[in-house]
Design a protein around this motif. Structure first.
Motif, PDB file in Angstrom:
ATOM      1  N   ILE A  11       0.920  -1.178  -0.111  1.00  0.00           N
ATOM      2  CA  ILE A  11       0.031  -0.020  -0.136  1.00  0.00           C
ATOM      3  C   ILE A  11       1.048   1.076  -0.145  1.00  0.00           C
ATOM      4  N   ALA A  12       0.696   1.969  -1.121  1.00  0.00           N
ATOM      5  CA  ALA A  12       1.605   3.145  -1.159  1.00  0.00           C
ATOM      6  C   ALA A  12       1.066   4.478  -0.654  1.00  0.00           C
ATOM      7  N   ILE A  13      -0.402   4.409  -0.799  1.00  0.00           N
ATOM      8  CA  ILE A  13      -0.992   5.527  -0.283  1.00  0.00           C
ATOM      9  C   ILE A  13      -2.562   5.200   0.219  1.00  0.00           C
ATOM     10  N   ALA A  14      -3.055   5.982   0.982  1.00  0.00           N
ATOM     11  CA  ALA A  14      -4.547   5.870   1.320  1.00  0.00           C
ATOM     12  C   ALA A  14      -5.230   7.043   0.986  1.00  0.00           C
ATOM     13  N   VAL A  15      -6.348   7.073   0.330  1.00  0.00           N
ATOM     14  CA  VAL A  15      -7.034   8.016  -0.171  1.00  0.00           C
ATOM     15  C   VAL A  15      -8.533   7.994   0.387  1.00  0.00           C
ATOM     16  N   ALA A  16      -9.301   9.157   0.306  1.00  0.00           N
ATOM     17  CA  ALA A  16     -10.875   8.995   0.378  1.00  0.00           C
ATOM     18  C   ALA A  16     -11.642   9.016  -0.976  1.00  0.00           C
ATOM     19  N   GLU A  17     -12.327   8.055  -0.868  1.00  0.00           N
ATOM     20  CA  GLU A  17     -13.260   7.978  -2.085  1.00  0.00           C
ATOM     21  C   GLU A  17     -14.559   8.038  -1.793  1.00  0.00           C
ATOM     22  N   ARG A  18     -15.405   8.758  -2.581  1.00  0.00           N
ATOM     23  CA  ARG A  18     -16.975   8.925  -2.358  1.00  0.00           C
ATOM     24  C   ARG A  18     -17.356   7.551  -2.823  1.00  0.00           C
ATOM     25  N   ILE A  53      -0.942   6.955   7.224  1.00  0.00           N
ATOM     26  CA  ILE A  53      -0.477   5.596   7.537  1.00  0.00           C
ATOM     27  C   ILE A  53       0.824   5.788   8.395  1.00  0.00           C
ATOM     28  N   SER A  54       0.966   5.119   9.210  1.00  0.00           N
ATOM     29  CA  SER A  54       2.063   5.128  10.344  1.00  0.00           C
ATOM     30  C   SER A  54       3.342   4.791   9.395  1.00  0.00           C
ATOM     31  N   PRO A  55       4.399   5.204  10.063  1.00  0.00           N
ATOM     32  CA  PRO A  55       5.758   4.995   9.359  1.00  0.00           C
ATOM     33  C   PRO A  55       6.039   3.355   9.314  1.00  0.00           C
ATOM     34  N   ASP A  56       5.640   2.661  10.174  1.00  0.00           N
ATOM     35  CA  ASP A  56       5.839   1.220   9.930  1.00  0.00           C
ATOM     36  C   ASP A  56       4.969   0.655   9.003  1.00  0.00           C
ATOM     37  N   GLY A  57       4.014   1.316   8.452  1.00  0.00           N
ATOM     38  CA  GLY A  57       2.999   0.641   7.670  1.00  0.00           C
ATOM     39  C   GLY A  57       1.845  -0.251   8.287  1.00  0.00           C
ATOM     40  N   LYS A  58       1.843  -0.153   9.585  1.00  0.00           N
ATOM     41  CA  LYS A  58       0.938  -1.132  10.234  1.00  0.00           C
ATOM     42  C   LYS A  58      -0.329  -0.443  10.676  1.00  0.00           C
ATOM     43  N   TRP A  59      -0.503   0.862  10.467  1.00  0.00           N
ATOM     44  CA  TRP A  59      -1.682   1.635  11.114  1.00  0.00           C
ATOM     45  C   TRP A  59      -2.048   2.805  10.368  1.00  0.00           C
ATOM     46  N   VAL A  60      -3.440   3.188  10.343  1.00  0.00           N
ATOM     47  CA  VAL A  60      -3.996   4.120   9.572  1.00  0.00           C
ATOM     48  C   VAL A  60      -4.762   4.887  10.652  1.00  0.00           C
ATOM     49  N   TRP A 102       1.719  11.294  11.714  1.00  0.00           N
ATOM     50  CA  TRP A 102       2.651  10.433  12.610  1.00  0.00           C
ATOM     51  C   TRP A 102       3.914  11.066  12.700  1.00  0.00           C
ATOM     52  N   THR A 103       4.403  11.066  13.851  1.00  0.00           N
ATOM     53  CA  THR A 103       5.850  11.600  14.051  1.00  0.00           C
ATOM     54  C   THR A 103       6.572  10.465  13.345  1.00  0.00           C
ATOM     55  N   ARG A 104       7.870  11.020  13.165  1.00  0.00           N
ATOM     56  CA  ARG A 104       9.059  10.161  12.531  1.00  0.00           C
ATOM     57  C   ARG A 104       8.797   8.708  13.061  1.00  0.00           C
ATOM     58  N   ASP A 105       9.031   8.574  14.407  1.00  0.00           N
ATOM     59  CA  ASP A 105       9.256   7.308  14.869  1.00  0.00           C
ATOM     60  C   ASP A 105       7.767   6.470  15.101  1.00  0.00           C
TER      61      ASP A 105
END
Length: 122
Positions: A11-18, A53-60, A102-105
């Motif tokens: 997953i590269a990006i999360a977006v809003a879709e109608r 998306i979190s830096p570790d890619g585990k959360w949105v 998200w903060t960098r860490d």
């Protein structure tokens, strides 16, 4: 045609879709293709926006607001970054909470808020 690789599913990006039930969050892969809906739909129509998306890619983390109403009630929600995840509220203060980042860490989420408990450091 290039062979399919695991990076194609990332997953590269999360977006809003109608959608017919409001505005939903979807994931876009590195090829630019729509992959999946990020969170299960709630009981009523809502507007899910501002995904981060979190830096570790585990959360949105994202802003969820009801479609009906004054527009003065928006909260931050969080969900694991997986298909049709169940989102839970991250905040509960009155007002509008939006633009999470998200903060960098990945240890904290910063956001804009109109709530009375909001603090801003410049």
């Amino acid at each position: 045609m290039a062979p399919h690789t695991p990076a194609d599913d990332r997953i590269a990006i999360a977006v809003a879709e109608r959608s017919t039930t409001g505005v939903r969050l979807i994931a876009i892969d590195e090829s630019g293709d729509r992959r999946l809906e990020l969170v299960q739909p709630p009981a009523g129509p809502v507007r899910d926006t501002n995904p981060a998306i979190s830096p570790d890619g585990k959360w949105v983390v994202f802003t969820r607001a009801p479609l009906a109403g004054s527009g003065r009630d928006a909260r931050l929600w969080i969900a694991p970054l997986q298909p049709e995840a169940v989102a839970v509220p991250l905040t509960s203060a009155p007002g509008v909470e939006t633009e999470p980042a998200w903060t960098r860490d990945g240890a904290e989420v910063v956001f804009a808020s109109t709530g009375s408990a909001a603090q801003f450091d410049l």
